[in-house]
Design a protein around this motif. Sequence first.
Motif, PDB file in Angstrom:
ATOM      1  N   GLY A  87       0.827  -1.199   0.000  1.00  0.00           N
ATOM      2  CA  GLY A  87       0.000   0.000   0.000  1.00  0.00           C
ATOM      3  C   GLY A  87       0.862   1.251   0.000  1.00  0.00           C
ATOM      4  O   GLY A  87       0.512   2.263  -0.612  1.00  0.00           O
ATOM      5  N   THR A  88       1.992   1.172   0.688  1.00  0.00           N
ATOM      6  CA  THR A  88       2.914   2.305   0.735  1.00  0.00           C
ATOM      7  C   THR A  88       3.426   2.633  -0.673  1.00  0.00           C
ATOM      8  O   THR A  88       3.480   3.805  -1.069  1.00  0.00           O
ATOM      9  CB  THR A  88       4.112   1.984   1.659  1.00  0.00           C
ATOM     10  OG1 THR A  88       3.615   1.449   2.893  1.00  0.00           O
ATOM     11  CG2 THR A  88       4.941   3.204   1.937  1.00  0.00           C
ATOM     12  N   THR A 126      -3.569   8.697  11.501  1.00  0.00           N
ATOM     13  CA  THR A 126      -3.343   7.598  10.562  1.00  0.00           C
ATOM     14  C   THR A 126      -2.077   6.847  10.947  1.00  0.00           C
ATOM     15  O   THR A 126      -1.409   7.183  11.931  1.00  0.00           O
ATOM     16  CB  THR A 126      -3.247   8.109   9.107  1.00  0.00           C
ATOM     17  OG1 THR A 126      -3.177   6.997   8.205  1.00  0.00           O
ATOM     18  CG2 THR A 126      -2.010   8.989   8.898  1.00  0.00           C
ATOM     19  N   ALA A 160       2.598   5.096   7.330  1.00  0.00           N
ATOM     20  CA  ALA A 160       2.735   4.738   5.910  1.00  0.00           C
ATOM     21  C   ALA A 160       1.964   5.687   4.995  1.00  0.00           C
ATOM     22  O   ALA A 160       2.310   5.824   3.818  1.00  0.00           O
ATOM     23  CB  ALA A 160       2.270   3.307   5.667  1.00  0.00           C
ATOM     24  N   SER A 161       0.934   6.355   5.523  1.00  0.00           N
ATOM     25  CA  SER A 161       0.206   7.339   4.705  1.00  0.00           C
ATOM     26  C   SER A 161       1.103   8.512   4.356  1.00  0.00           C
ATOM     27  O   SER A 161       0.920   9.153   3.321  1.00  0.00           O
ATOM     28  CB  SER A 161      -1.013   7.893   5.458  1.00  0.00           C
ATOM     29  OG  SER A 161      -1.837   6.878   5.935  1.00  0.00           O
ATOM     30  N   LEU A 211      -9.934   5.631   8.229  1.00  0.00           N
ATOM     31  CA  LEU A 211      -9.273   4.858   9.272  1.00  0.00           C
ATOM     32  C   LEU A 211     -10.194   3.799   9.875  1.00  0.00           C
ATOM     33  O   LEU A 211     -11.371   4.049  10.087  1.00  0.00           O
ATOM     34  CB  LEU A 211      -8.792   5.829  10.358  1.00  0.00           C
ATOM     35  CG  LEU A 211      -7.461   5.470  11.000  1.00  0.00           C
ATOM     36  CD1 LEU A 211      -6.341   5.340   9.977  1.00  0.00           C
ATOM     37  CD2 LEU A 211      -7.084   6.464  12.070  1.00  0.00           C
ATOM     38  N   GLU A 252      -7.241   0.407   4.898  1.00  0.00           N
ATOM     39  CA  GLU A 252      -7.988  -0.330   5.928  1.00  0.00           C
ATOM     40  C   GLU A 252      -9.458  -0.478   5.564  1.00  0.00           C
ATOM     41  O   GLU A 252     -10.247  -0.938   6.382  1.00  0.00           O
ATOM     42  CB  GLU A 252      -7.853   0.422   7.267  1.00  0.00           C
ATOM     43  CG  GLU A 252      -6.401   0.600   7.695  1.00  0.00           C
ATOM     44  CD  GLU A 252      -6.221   1.439   8.965  1.00  0.00           C
ATOM     45  OE1 GLU A 252      -7.235   1.893   9.536  1.00  0.00           O
ATOM     46  OE2 GLU A 252      -5.060   1.630   9.371  1.00  0.00           O
TER      47      GLU A 252
HETATM   48  C1  LIG Z   1      -1.480  -0.564   6.265  1.00  0.00           C
HETATM   49  C2  LIG Z   1      -1.641   0.840   5.932  1.00  0.00           C
HETATM   50  C3  LIG Z   1      -0.889   1.451   4.914  1.00  0.00           C
HETATM   51  C4  LIG Z   1       0.276   0.810   4.244  1.00  0.00           C
HETATM   52  O1  LIG Z   1       0.055  -0.361   3.614  1.00  0.00           O
HETATM   53  P1  LIG Z   1       1.260  -1.415   3.416  1.00  0.00           P
HETATM   54  O2  LIG Z   1       0.681  -2.406   2.467  1.00  0.00           O
HETATM   55  O3  LIG Z   1       1.528  -2.000   4.772  1.00  0.00           O
HETATM   56  O4  LIG Z   1       2.430  -0.701   2.862  1.00  0.00           O
HETATM   57  C5  LIG Z   1      -1.176   2.765   4.586  1.00  0.00           C
HETATM   58  N1  LIG Z   1      -2.123   3.452   5.219  1.00  0.00           N
HETATM   59  C6  LIG Z   1      -2.849   2.915   6.210  1.00  0.00           C
HETATM   60  C7  LIG Z   1      -3.911   3.739   6.855  1.00  0.00           C
HETATM   61  C8  LIG Z   1      -2.618   1.601   6.621  1.00  0.00           C
HETATM   62  O5  LIG Z   1      -3.331   1.086   7.628  1.00  0.00           O
END
Ligand SMILES: *Cc1c(COP(=O)(O)O)cnc(C)c1O
Length: 377
Positions: free
Chosen positions: A60-61, A85, A88-89, A139, A166
């Motif tokens: 997701g990152t 948050t 990673a956001s 969130l 999420e």
């Molecule tokens: C898990 C998460 C991410 C990042 O996703 P990854 O696949 O772990 O890199 C980004 N934003 C939020 C809100 C998250 O919970």
Amino acid sequence: MKENKKIWLSPPHMGGRERELVKEAFDANWIAPVGPHISNFEQELSKLSQDFNIAALSSGTAAIHLALILAGVQKDDNVICSSFTFSASVNPIKYLGANPIFIDSDKESWNMCPELLTKAIKDGIKNNKKPKAIILVHLYGMPAKLDELIGVASSFEIPLIEDAAEALGSKYKNQQLGTFADFGIYSFNGNKIITTSGGGALVCKNKKLIEKAKFLATQARDEAPHYEHSEVGYNYRMSNVCAAIGVGQLEVLTERVTRKREIFNFYKNELSMIKEITFLEELEVSFSNYWLTTILLDKNSTIDREQLRLHLEKDNIESRPLWKPMHLQPVFKDCKSYVNGVSEDLFNRGLCLPSGTAMTTEDLKRIVKKVKELYEV
Ligand SMILES: *Cc1c(COP(=O)(O)O)cnc(C)c1O
């Protein structure tokens, strides 16, 4: 003394077909970030909403990083992001040498406050530094106030990115989250509502931009028999083995959402007699996947969230404080923020309860009993 079985916060939960699909990947020797399961996974995922294009990625990152690049964010630009948050956001804003500006939450959705967003943009424009992009977060699977936030972003013509990491399976006005803004992202990390062990996806209406994302995610290789590059690329594509798991997991997504909602309702029914505990409820047009059940402890409660967390931990039950807002994180202490106190208060008083969909009723009863024990009810 024999320890009770560990109950985790949100462990992976395989549906059953994943092993067979992974075996297919092995049998065909597609053990690489190319192969048929990747496009299957993208195709199945795109069925969650009409007219959407998907790039399956390594995380997701990575998806947020590519969304920012495609939105045109460059070094020294300002990018607005929800403060409440997971880090990673925000980190991808820093990867690009840009500056995050944090926006606090509204009380109803716990997500980005539209009024503070407007103020931040107006300040930016006044200082000749209009924000280049906005990252809003849904969130715990709870939809943000999308109508208001989209209204603000589009009135100022600023690209909007929905961090729906999420929120797969959550809806707003009956439409899947992550499909409203210019870009959306999902995460398939091990703790999310469905998982590919690790992985993510970028979502966009614009097919050309998704093709560009796939190009950037595979080292930006130009058309040529040899390796020719005219742009900086990334190694961000999803592995075919992970995509195989994802195809199996998508088959049970609806089931998982139903179960997460049952878990939320179980806690709510069982714990509602404790006046010091309240739950985050959906707004009228919102449908949450309730990825994690979150509770808030009363301000005047004699028991604080650490006491409750440690009480559960003693019985081998994992719970976790709500996300610590980004404007309070040492790594982002020099960033600008627009704060109203909401997310800091949520962090101080909030706790995530175990929400794994493979939990049995016995597990849930054990958790509820432990909570009640502390409150002597
Ligand atoms: C898990 C998460 C991410 C990042 O996703 P990854 O696949 O772990 O890199 C980004 N934003 C939020 C809100 C998250 O919970």
